[in-house]
Design a protein around this motif. Structure first.
Motif, PDB file in Angstrom:
ATOM      1  N   HIS A 199      23.708   9.152 -51.084  1.00  0.00           N
ATOM      2  CA  HIS A 199      24.831   8.974 -50.161  1.00  0.00           C
ATOM      3  C   HIS A 199      24.373   8.808 -48.726  1.00  0.00           C
ATOM      4  N   TYR A 200      23.103   8.485 -48.563  1.00  0.00           N
ATOM      5  CA  TYR A 200      22.564   8.450 -47.201  1.00  0.00           C
ATOM      6  C   TYR A 200      23.221   7.377 -46.341  1.00  0.00           C
ATOM      7  N   SER A 201      23.562   6.242 -46.956  1.00  0.00           N
ATOM      8  CA  SER A 201      24.102   5.116 -46.178  1.00  0.00           C
ATOM      9  C   SER A 201      25.494   5.401 -45.630  1.00  0.00           C
ATOM     10  N   GLU A 202      26.172   6.362 -46.200  1.00  0.00           N
ATOM     11  CA  GLU A 202      27.558   6.619 -45.787  1.00  0.00           C
ATOM     12  C   GLU A 202      27.651   7.349 -44.450  1.00  0.00           C
ATOM     13  N   HIS A 203      26.571   7.950 -44.038  1.00  0.00           N
ATOM     14  CA  HIS A 203      26.534   8.663 -42.756  1.00  0.00           C
ATOM     15  C   HIS A 203      27.531   9.801 -42.667  1.00  0.00           C
ATOM     16  N   VAL A 254      16.550  18.338 -43.670  1.00  0.00           N
ATOM     17  CA  VAL A 254      17.982  17.997 -43.644  1.00  0.00           C
ATOM     18  C   VAL A 254      18.593  18.542 -42.360  1.00  0.00           C
ATOM     19  N   ARG A 255      19.743  17.969 -42.012  1.00  0.00           N
ATOM     20  CA  ARG A 255      20.516  18.512 -40.898  1.00  0.00           C
ATOM     21  C   ARG A 255      21.862  18.956 -41.426  1.00  0.00           C
ATOM     22  N   SER A 256      22.420  19.957 -40.797  1.00  0.00           N
ATOM     23  CA  SER A 256      23.696  20.489 -41.271  1.00  0.00           C
ATOM     24  C   SER A 256      24.768  20.320 -40.197  1.00  0.00           C
ATOM     25  N   GLN A 257      25.988  20.175 -40.681  1.00  0.00           N
ATOM     26  CA  GLN A 257      27.115  20.167 -39.755  1.00  0.00           C
ATOM     27  C   GLN A 257      28.077  21.260 -40.196  1.00  0.00           C
ATOM     28  N   LEU A 293      20.468  14.019 -44.844  1.00  0.00           N
ATOM     29  CA  LEU A 293      19.018  13.902 -44.701  1.00  0.00           C
ATOM     30  C   LEU A 293      18.666  13.728 -43.228  1.00  0.00           C
ATOM     31  N   ALA A 294      17.633  14.381 -42.795  1.00  0.00           N
ATOM     32  CA  ALA A 294      17.215  14.266 -41.406  1.00  0.00           C
ATOM     33  C   ALA A 294      16.478  12.951 -41.151  1.00  0.00           C
ATOM     34  N   ARG A 295      15.894  12.394 -42.218  1.00  0.00           N
ATOM     35  CA  ARG A 295      15.161  11.125 -42.105  1.00  0.00           C
ATOM     36  C   ARG A 295      15.586  10.195 -43.230  1.00  0.00           C
ATOM     37  N   GLU A 296      15.126   8.970 -43.156  1.00  0.00           N
ATOM     38  CA  GLU A 296      15.424   8.038 -44.228  1.00  0.00           C
ATOM     39  C   GLU A 296      14.726   8.477 -45.511  1.00  0.00           C
ATOM     40  N   PRO A 297      15.338   8.174 -46.642  1.00  0.00           N
ATOM     41  CA  PRO A 297      14.820   8.627 -47.938  1.00  0.00           C
ATOM     42  C   PRO A 297      13.395   8.148 -48.223  1.00  0.00           C
ATOM     43  N   TRP A 298      12.995   7.061 -47.611  1.00  0.00           N
ATOM     44  CA  TRP A 298      11.638   6.564 -47.876  1.00  0.00           C
ATOM     45  C   TRP A 298      10.625   7.184 -46.905  1.00  0.00           C
TER      46      TRP A 298
END
Lengths: 145, 145
Positions: free
Chosen positions: B20-24, B56-59, B68-73
DNA sequence: AGCAAACTCCGGTGGAGAACCGGGATATAC
DNA sequence: GTATATCCCGGTTCTCCACCGGAGTTTGCT
């Protein structure tokens, strides 16, 4: 990669046996334990495991003890470690495998990492360890001079 | 190489976040836990650890969650595992080292084996895992047809 | 025969870590 | 300001590790 006491104790003991291998006389638990400062009752358990794995042979009775079952250059560290560490579970290796595709892929990578570590352990024999130690000892002497 | 629940749960959760990284938008613990069948209260602890490691970052608050704090790759499996597994001891790494020459040599080989395993974990990213899973899924479909 | 060493099997203890569950405080979107 | 989420602190149960100890058996050297 955790280095457990069990594995280290077993390797130390086998190294001690390797040192006296040419004498063809068994070494007693007490002597090994004293030499390498291993609790003897605990070492007894480990040697029992190693015996069941066929890495050492025991001689009972007076002047008994333990001898390596094979030559020191024919015993790899992998054999020792998997004998001592991997006793627990075989019956259901597949129990948690089938949970999800993600789980499967993760386990595959894990397995690959495990095999990489095993390969390192497999290329060293007891003899190699003893020689490593000896050359290290000589280096220390040179520094001392 | 033991695959602990902790590490597997963490990887599964991060894999879910990667999907779900692309969903921001942040994903909640409950959703991740439900999707991957992880006990949610336990997952919370793991995500806290991953957050402290900067993976990771939390809200907080309503409509909060984790991203994710960085891109999956750009996240390797080694980072994940050492974040989750290796928290305990740094202060005295040398405490048991100096016992004997034998002990030293053993630790060196152990360290070499550990580095071999780490190298494997380091060459895979979350992205790689996701792709592995996807191609596996497609294979399954082909068999189905 | 007798002693010395092995073996077997039994039990227990203390500590650490894994794998959880729960409550209450805190931050934030609406 | 309330609902919703994370955050922080705690406790529990369980298994394994690293030991210690005894009581009894087997085996072999002397």
């Amino acid at each position: 990669m955790e280095l457990s006491c069990k594995s280290e104790y077993a390797l130390l003991a086998l190294l001690e046996l390797a040192d006296h291998y040419s004498e063809h006389e068994p070494l007693q638990i007490r002597q090994i334990a004293a030499e390498q400062s291993i609790p003897d009752r605990y070492l007894e358990q480990l040697l029992a495991t190693l015996r069941r794995s066929g890495l050492v042979r025991s001689q009972r009775g007076a002047r008994g003890g333990y001898i390596l079952a094979r030559e020191p250059w024919k015993i790899t560290l992998l054999e020792v470690v998997s004998s001592i560490e991997g006793t627990d579970i075989q019956p259901s290796e597949l129990d948690r495998e089938a949970k999800s595709l993600e789980g499967l892929v993760i386990r595959e990578v894990w397995h690959e990492a495990g095999r990489a570590a095993d390969a390192v352990l497999q290329k060293y024999t007891l003899q190699d360890l003893a020689e490593k130690r000896n050359s290290r000892q000589q280096l220390d002497l040179m520094y001392y001079i």
